[in-house]
Design a protein around this motif. Sequence first.
Motif, PDB file in Angstrom:
ATOM      1  N   THR A  88       0.832  -1.196   0.000  1.00 51.10           N
ATOM      2  CA  THR A  88       0.000   0.000   0.000  1.00 51.10           C
ATOM      3  C   THR A  88       0.871   1.253   0.000  1.00 51.10           C
ATOM      4  O   THR A  88       1.937   1.261   0.634  1.00 51.10           O
ATOM      5  N   PRO A  89       0.435   2.315  -0.702  1.00 50.31           N
ATOM      6  CA  PRO A  89       1.239   3.552  -0.674  1.00 50.31           C
ATOM      7  C   PRO A  89       1.319   4.165   0.725  1.00 50.31           C
ATOM      8  O   PRO A  89       2.176   5.009   0.975  1.00 50.31           O
ATOM      9  N   VAL A 132       3.621  -2.172   3.594  1.00 52.56           N
ATOM     10  CA  VAL A 132       4.831  -1.753   2.896  1.00 52.56           C
ATOM     11  C   VAL A 132       4.511  -0.978   1.624  1.00 52.56           C
ATOM     12  O   VAL A 132       3.655  -1.378   0.836  1.00 52.56           O
ATOM     13  N   ILE A 134       6.415   0.706  -1.898  1.00 53.83           N
ATOM     14  CA  ILE A 134       7.685   0.639  -2.638  1.00 53.83           C
ATOM     15  C   ILE A 134       8.167   2.027  -3.058  1.00 53.83           C
ATOM     16  O   ILE A 134       9.231   2.160  -3.662  1.00 53.83           O
ATOM     17  N   GLY A 135       7.433   3.072  -2.758  1.00 49.13           N
ATOM     18  CA  GLY A 135       7.904   4.411  -3.094  1.00 49.13           C
ATOM     19  C   GLY A 135       6.790   5.430  -2.993  1.00 49.13           C
ATOM     20  O   GLY A 135       5.616   5.073  -2.901  1.00 49.13           O
ATOM     21  N   TYR A 137       4.703   7.171  -4.640  1.00 52.40           N
ATOM     22  CA  TYR A 137       3.873   7.369  -5.819  1.00 52.40           C
ATOM     23  C   TYR A 137       2.748   6.356  -5.711  1.00 52.40           C
ATOM     24  O   TYR A 137       2.879   5.356  -5.003  1.00 52.40           O
ATOM     25  N   VAL A 138       1.640   6.617  -6.410  1.00 49.69           N
ATOM     26  CA  VAL A 138       0.489   5.724  -6.293  1.00 49.69           C
ATOM     27  C   VAL A 138       0.363   4.858  -7.545  1.00 49.69           C
ATOM     28  O   VAL A 138       0.286   5.375  -8.663  1.00 49.69           O
ATOM     29  N   LEU A 139       0.383   3.553  -7.349  1.00 43.43           N
ATOM     30  CA  LEU A 139       0.238   2.595  -8.448  1.00 43.43           C
ATOM     31  C   LEU A 139      -1.234   2.227  -8.613  1.00 43.43           C
ATOM     32  O   LEU A 139      -2.050   2.507  -7.737  1.00 43.43           O
ATOM     33  N   GLY A 141      -2.373  -0.713  -8.484  1.00 41.77           N
ATOM     34  CA  GLY A 141      -2.689  -1.809  -7.569  1.00 41.77           C
ATOM     35  C   GLY A 141      -1.415  -2.386  -6.991  1.00 41.77           C
ATOM     36  O   GLY A 141      -0.309  -2.113  -7.485  1.00 41.77           O
ATOM     37  N   GLY A 142      -1.552  -3.177  -5.931  1.00 42.79           N
ATOM     38  CA  GLY A 142      -0.387  -3.762  -5.273  1.00 42.79           C
ATOM     39  C   GLY A 142       0.369  -4.763  -6.140  1.00 42.79           C
ATOM     40  O   GLY A 142       1.545  -5.034  -5.893  1.00 42.79           O
ATOM     41  N   ALA A 145       3.616  -3.621  -7.510  1.00 36.82           N
ATOM     42  CA  ALA A 145       4.641  -3.470  -6.479  1.00 36.82           C
ATOM     43  C   ALA A 145       5.237  -4.812  -6.053  1.00 36.82           C
ATOM     44  O   ALA A 145       6.356  -4.862  -5.536  1.00 36.82           O
TER      45      ALA A 145
HETATM   46  N1  ADE Z   1      -0.176   0.135  -4.221  1.00 43.49           N
HETATM   47  C1  ADE Z   1      -0.383   1.327  -4.825  1.00 43.49           C
HETATM   48  N2  ADE Z   1       0.694   2.102  -4.748  1.00 43.49           N
HETATM   49  C2  ADE Z   1       1.646   1.400  -4.058  1.00 43.49           C
HETATM   50  C3  ADE Z   1       2.977   1.664  -3.645  1.00 43.49           C
HETATM   51  N3  ADE Z   1       3.586   2.826  -3.901  1.00 43.49           N
HETATM   52  N4  ADE Z   1       3.631   0.708  -2.971  1.00 43.49           N
HETATM   53  C4  ADE Z   1       3.028  -0.456  -2.680  1.00 43.49           C
HETATM   54  N5  ADE Z   1       1.782  -0.768  -3.037  1.00 43.49           N
HETATM   55  C5  ADE Z   1       1.084   0.151  -3.722  1.00 43.49           C
END
Ligand code: ADE
Length: 234
Positions: A88-89, A132, A134-135, A137-139, A141-142, A145
Motif C-alpha cells: 500500500t502507498p 509496505v 515501494i515508493g 507514488y500511487v500505483l 494496484g499492489g 509493487a
Molecule cells: N499500491 C499502490 N501504490 C503502491 C505503492 N507505492 N507501494 C506499494 N503498493 C502500492
Amino acid sequence: MYKVAILTLFPDMFPGILEHSITGRAKANGLWDLKVFDIRQFAKDRHKTADDSVYGGGAGMLMKPELVAETIKLAKQEMPDAKVIYLTPTGTPFSQKKSIEFANLEGGVILLCGHYEGIDQRVIDLYVDYEVSIGDYVLTGGEVAVFPLVDAILRNVEGVLGNSATLHEESFDNDLLEYPHYTRPVEFEGLEVPGVLKSGNHAKIAQWRLEKAIEKTKKVRPDLYKKYLENKEK
Ligand code: ADE
C-alpha cells in the motif's frame, strides 16, 4: 525453500517476469516457490462482486473484507508461519534492509495486493503483519509493487545469486551508492577508462572507488550521504 504467496484479484499477472532470468532459474532450481490465490474465488453473487462503497462517503470502492479475510485464511493453512505483508502507498518504505529482513522470515511471506481504494481497516488490524510501500507514488494496484519487492527479497535468499555475487559489495551497503564500472575497450567514443583501474594497485583502486561512491551519493542522494556521514562517526 523460500515460500511466497500472492493474494490478488488478478492472478493471471503472475508469475510474469519472476519466471525469467535469475529469479526464474532459482525457481526452476527449487530455491523458492510461488502460490497465487484468487481473492475473487470467494465472491458469492452471480457477478462475482469483489468491491463495495466506502462508509462516510467519497470516491472509490474498497475490496470486500470477507473475501480478503477468507483468502488470507486459506493461504495461512498452507503457510501457517508466514508473515502477511500488505502492499500500500501508506505503508513503511521498502528498502534493501527490509528485503534482507523479509528474506530471513522462515515461514515465508503472504503478499496482499490492494485494489480500488484499498482494504477495510479491520482486515489490516486483524491479519496484516507489515504494511509496505515501494515508493512515494500511487500505483494502480499492489500487483505491480509485488515484482520489485519479491525480486529484491529473492536476491538475499541463499543460492539465488550464487556464492561469489552475495559477497560482492553493492549499492546501499554502508549507505553509499555504488561506484562506476568500466569494461573494454580502453577508449570508447573518445572517453578513456580511468587509469587507476588499469594500474593493478588494489589499495589505490579501493580508494578511488570509495571516493567515486561518495561523490555519486553526495550528488544524487544527499539524504543518504547524510546518513553515511552520521554512521561513519559512530
Ligand atoms: N499500491 C499502490 N501504490 C503502491 C505503492 N507505492 N507501494 C506499494 N503498493 C502500492
